[in-house]
Write a protein that holds these residues in place. Structure first.
Motif, short mmCIF file in Angstrom:
data_model
loop_
_atom_site.label_atom_id
_atom_site.label_comp_id
_atom_site.label_asym_id
_atom_site.label_seq_id
_atom_site.Cartn_x
_atom_site.Cartn_y
_atom_site.Cartn_z
N VAL A 133 -11.13 8.92 -0.39
CA VAL A 133 -11.96 9.51 0.66
C VAL A 133 -11.26 10.69 1.35
O VAL A 133 -11.89 11.72 1.61
CB VAL A 133 -12.36 8.44 1.70
CG1 VAL A 133 -13.07 9.08 2.89
CG2 VAL A 133 -13.24 7.39 1.06
N ASN A 134 -9.99 10.55 1.63
CA ASN A 134 -9.24 11.62 2.30
C ASN A 134 -8.05 12.06 1.43
O ASN A 134 -6.91 11.75 1.75
CB ASN A 134 -8.74 11.16 3.67
CG ASN A 134 -9.87 10.85 4.63
OD1 ASN A 134 -10.71 11.69 4.89
ND2 ASN A 134 -9.88 9.62 5.14
N PRO A 135 -8.32 12.75 0.31
CA PRO A 135 -7.21 13.13 -0.58
C PRO A 135 -6.26 14.11 0.09
O PRO A 135 -6.63 14.83 1.02
CB PRO A 135 -7.93 13.79 -1.77
CG PRO A 135 -9.23 14.27 -1.20
CD PRO A 135 -9.62 13.26 -0.17
N ASN A 136 -5.02 14.10 -0.38
CA ASN A 136 -3.98 14.99 0.11
C ASN A 136 -3.76 14.83 1.61
O ASN A 136 -3.57 15.80 2.34
CB ASN A 136 -4.31 16.46 -0.22
CG ASN A 136 -3.08 17.34 -0.13
OD1 ASN A 136 -1.95 16.90 -0.32
ND2 ASN A 136 -3.29 18.62 0.19
N THR A 137 -3.79 13.58 2.06
CA THR A 137 -3.47 13.26 3.44
C THR A 137 -2.50 12.09 3.48
O THR A 137 -2.36 11.36 2.49
CB THR A 137 -4.72 12.88 4.27
OG1 THR A 137 -5.31 11.70 3.70
CG2 THR A 137 -5.73 14.01 4.29
N THR A 138 -1.85 11.91 4.61
CA THR A 138 -0.93 10.78 4.79
C THR A 138 -1.30 10.02 6.05
O THR A 138 -1.50 10.61 7.12
CB THR A 138 0.53 11.27 4.92
OG1 THR A 138 0.92 11.92 3.71
CG2 THR A 138 1.47 10.10 5.18
N THR A 139 -1.43 8.71 5.90
CA THR A 139 -1.65 7.82 7.04
C THR A 139 -0.40 6.98 7.23
O THR A 139 0.04 6.30 6.29
CB THR A 139 -2.87 6.91 6.80
OG1 THR A 139 -4.05 7.72 6.70
CG2 THR A 139 -3.04 5.93 7.95
N SER A 140 0.17 7.03 8.40
CA SER A 140 1.41 6.30 8.69
C SER A 140 1.10 5.04 9.49
O SER A 140 0.34 5.09 10.47
CB SER A 140 2.38 7.18 9.49
OG SER A 140 2.71 8.35 8.77
N ILE A 141 1.67 3.93 9.04
CA ILE A 141 1.53 2.65 9.75
C ILE A 141 2.92 2.23 10.21
O ILE A 141 3.82 2.04 9.39
CB ILE A 141 0.91 1.55 8.86
CG1 ILE A 141 -0.50 1.94 8.42
CG2 ILE A 141 0.87 0.23 9.61
CD1 ILE A 141 -0.57 2.58 7.06
N ILE A 142 3.09 2.12 11.51
CA ILE A 142 4.38 1.72 12.09
C ILE A 142 4.28 0.26 12.55
O ILE A 142 3.37 -0.10 13.30
CB ILE A 142 4.77 2.63 13.26
CG1 ILE A 142 4.92 4.07 12.76
CG2 ILE A 142 6.06 2.14 13.92
CD1 ILE A 142 5.22 5.07 13.86
N ILE A 143 5.20 -0.55 12.08
CA ILE A 143 5.26 -1.96 12.46
C ILE A 143 6.43 -2.17 13.41
O ILE A 143 7.58 -1.91 13.05
CB ILE A 143 5.43 -2.87 11.22
CG1 ILE A 143 4.29 -2.66 10.22
CG2 ILE A 143 5.54 -4.33 11.65
CD1 ILE A 143 2.94 -3.08 10.72
N GLN A 144 6.13 -2.62 14.61
CA GLN A 144 7.17 -2.94 15.59
C GLN A 144 7.23 -4.45 15.77
O GLN A 144 6.24 -5.08 16.14
CB GLN A 144 6.87 -2.27 16.93
CG GLN A 144 7.84 -2.64 18.04
CD GLN A 144 9.26 -2.14 17.77
OE1 GLN A 144 9.48 -0.94 17.68
NE2 GLN A 144 10.21 -3.06 17.64
#
Length: 242
Positions: free
Chosen positions: A96-107
């Motif tokens: 759906v959103n090519p050439n993108t980065t989604t960052s998930i931060i786990i604390q």
């Protein structure tokens, strides 16, 4: 067989669950997840333009950053990052959103057992909060095989340390919790019979593993029901606020 656990639970009983969403205003999505005294926070940032090195630019990229309660990230935390990334990649719609980065931060706020499954559950809810396109939700559970041979669900840290083996299992959100039975099938098989991620530690027989799968799948129905109620409650609260 009845099993005596130090906190009084039965062998198939989960600890009390708690989940809150939209708790970080600067993140695109966020969620906290608690199982007993284990508590983690997941924050989602993105999608942002561009992908990481060695990633396919024709698809969206998922990045996972693990932050321990104290100290620096080690080998175990890097393994957690890898497992989380592969799990989230399998449930997100990456076209759906090519050439993108989604960052998930786990604390990590506190680790009293079943830390990785709690982080996976938190990340899934944070992705929902961020509006990231997903094929389906997922639920994660830890199953332990004690030295005496019995299987317990959702162990505390002390129980994990006393077991001979354990498995982290991630299942698709139980279909019947949100859709009529039989309305969604994958290659002819009901989706709730599938498994997304399976990671084992220690020595476990084939029979023990399949029993863990059986107990884990049964527990996934309870977790799916909890997710559904949590999402419905959040939608109701949002409607009242509007």
């Amino acid at each position: 067989m009845d099993v005596d656990r130090e906190d009084g639970r039965t062998q198939n009983q989960l600890r009390p669950l708690a989940c809150s969403r939209n708790i970080l205003h600067r993140a695109h999505g966020s969620a906290s997840w608690s199982q007993g005294d284990t508590k983690v926070l997941a924050a989602v940032y993105g999608p942002k333009a561009g992908t990481k090195k060695n990633e396919n630019p024709e698809k969206a990229c998922i990045e996972v950053i693990w932050k321990p309660k104290t100290g620096q990230i080690g080998k175990l935390e890097k393994e957690y990052e890898m497992i989380l990334k592969r799990t989230l990649q399998s449930i997100c719609i990456l076209t759906v959103n090519p050439n993108t980065t989604t960052s998930i931060i786990i604390q990590v706020f506190n680790d009293d057992g079943a830390l990785l499954p709690s982080a996976i559950n938190a990340a899934c809810m944070a992705l929902v909060d961020a509006g990231i396109p997903m094929k389906h939700l997922s639920v994660a559970i830890c199953c332990c095989v004690a030295k005496s041979g019995y299987v317990i669900l959702d162990p505390t840290k002390l129980e994990e340390q006393k077991t001979k083996a354990f498995a982290y299992l991630v299942f698709p959100n139980a279909v019947h919790s949100v859709l009529p039975e039989g309305s969604l099938r994958v290659q002819g098989e009901p989706m709730e019979r599938g498994i997304i991620t399976s990671v084992t530690h220690g020595r476990m027989s084939v029979d023990d593993y399949f029993y863990c799968l059986e107990r884990g799948r049964a527990a996934s129905v309870k977790l799916s029901d909890f997710l559904r109620r949590s999402l419905q409650q959040h939608s109701t609260d949002s409607s009242k606020a509007g």
